[in-house]
Write a protein that holds these residues in place. Structure first.
Motif, mmCIF file in Angstrom:
data_model
loop_
_atom_site.group_PDB
_atom_site.id
_atom_site.type_symbol
_atom_site.label_atom_id
_atom_site.label_comp_id
_atom_site.label_asym_id
_atom_site.label_seq_id
_atom_site.Cartn_x
_atom_site.Cartn_y
_atom_site.Cartn_z
ATOM 1 N N ARG A 223 0.856 -1.189 0.000
ATOM 2 C CA ARG A 223 0.000 0.000 0.000
ATOM 3 C C ARG A 223 0.887 1.233 0.000
ATOM 4 O O ARG A 223 1.979 1.208 0.554
ATOM 5 N N CYS A 224 0.371 2.305 -0.622
ATOM 6 C CA CYS A 224 1.084 3.573 -0.545
ATOM 7 C C CYS A 224 1.171 3.946 0.932
ATOM 8 O O CYS A 224 0.163 3.937 1.641
ATOM 9 N N GLU A 225 2.360 4.276 1.391
ATOM 10 C CA GLU A 225 2.527 4.552 2.817
ATOM 11 C C GLU A 225 2.042 5.952 3.200
ATOM 12 O O GLU A 225 2.027 6.290 4.369
ATOM 13 N N TYR A 226 1.617 6.749 2.199
ATOM 14 C CA TYR A 226 1.062 8.070 2.492
ATOM 15 C C TYR A 226 -0.465 8.054 2.394
ATOM 16 O O TYR A 226 -1.145 8.381 3.351
ATOM 17 N N CYS A 227 -0.991 7.633 1.237
ATOM 18 C CA CYS A 227 -2.450 7.700 1.050
ATOM 19 C C CYS A 227 -3.135 6.350 1.242
ATOM 20 O O CYS A 227 -4.358 6.264 1.184
ATOM 21 N N ARG A 228 -2.324 5.300 1.459
ATOM 22 C CA ARG A 228 -2.846 3.943 1.703
ATOM 23 C C ARG A 228 -3.513 3.321 0.483
ATOM 24 O O ARG A 228 -4.289 2.363 0.618
ATOM 25 N N THR B 143 5.339 4.185 -2.362
ATOM 26 C CA THR B 143 4.369 5.241 -2.682
ATOM 27 C C THR B 143 3.692 4.990 -4.020
ATOM 28 O O THR B 143 4.256 4.376 -4.918
ATOM 29 N N CYS B 144 2.476 5.509 -4.117
ATOM 30 C CA CYS B 144 1.794 5.530 -5.406
ATOM 31 C C CYS B 144 2.407 6.667 -6.225
ATOM 32 O O CYS B 144 3.121 7.520 -5.699
ATOM 33 N N ARG B 145 2.140 6.667 -7.512
ATOM 34 C CA ARG B 145 2.693 7.692 -8.403
ATOM 35 C C ARG B 145 2.279 9.101 -7.964
ATOM 36 O O ARG B 145 3.069 10.029 -7.936
ATOM 37 N N SER B 146 0.999 9.243 -7.601
ATOM 38 C CA SER B 146 0.484 10.555 -7.240
ATOM 39 C C SER B 146 1.221 11.121 -6.021
ATOM 40 O O SER B 146 1.663 12.266 -6.029
ATOM 41 N N CYS B 147 1.337 10.336 -4.970
ATOM 42 C CA CYS B 147 2.008 10.828 -3.755
ATOM 43 C C CYS B 147 3.473 11.141 -4.028
ATOM 44 O O CYS B 147 3.996 12.157 -3.565
ATOM 45 N N ASN B 148 4.142 10.272 -4.776
ATOM 46 C CA ASN B 148 5.558 10.497 -5.051
ATOM 47 C C ASN B 148 5.749 11.764 -5.876
ATOM 48 O O ASN B 148 6.633 12.571 -5.611
HETATM 49 ZN ZN LIG Z 1 -0.374 7.562 -2.326
#
Ligand SMILES: [Zn+2]
Length: 133
Positions: A15-20, A52-57
């Motif tokens: 999972r993205c560690e920022y937005c899950r 991270t997902c692309r968006s968060c990164n």
């Molecule tokens: Zn994310």
């Protein structure tokens, strides 16, 4: 792909560690991000890496702190290696929103665009599919 992806992805539970965001629903592996950017001397050690997902990164880029104009001070963004997600964020499942509970949580929600319309739309679909939270 980053050679540390397997370890980082497993630790992050895919999972993205920022937005899950759940990696399982994407058609490409999530990214290995440097919490403290290499451009500022951050290391490649696993203790400085997050999934991270692309968006968060993309939105985090090399940002580590943001200026809080109300408190008039620099506020650190969420650090997945040292901060607990549940201490800084809460989910509002009906709207799919991630709310910041602390200055760090709020700064991260804003900097990483966690509640942009496209984010909310995706999160509501993941909820329907029982892939989120
Ligand atoms: Zn994310």
């Amino acid at each position: 792909m980053n050679s540390k992806y397997p370890v980082v992805a497993r630790r992050g539970n895919h999972r993205c560690e920022y937005c899950r965001a759940p990696e399982a629903i994407f058609n490409f592996p999530f990214e290995v991000e440097h919490v403290f950017p290499t451009s500022r001397g951050g290391s490649d050690d696993e203790s400085n890496l997050a999934l991270t997902c692309r968006s968060c990164n993309l939105h985090k880029s090399d940002v580590v702190t943001v200026w809080d104009s109300v408190a008039e001070e620099e506020v650190a963004l969420f650090n997945p290696r040292t901060d607990r997600w549940s201490e800084h964020f809460e989910l509002e499942l009906e709207r799919g929103e991630i709310r910041g509970l602390t200055a760090t949580g709020q700064a991260t929600v804003t900097q990483l665009h966690l509640n942009d319309p496209i984010q909310l739309m995706a999160r509501l679909l993941w909820i329907q599919l029982r892939l989120f939270p």
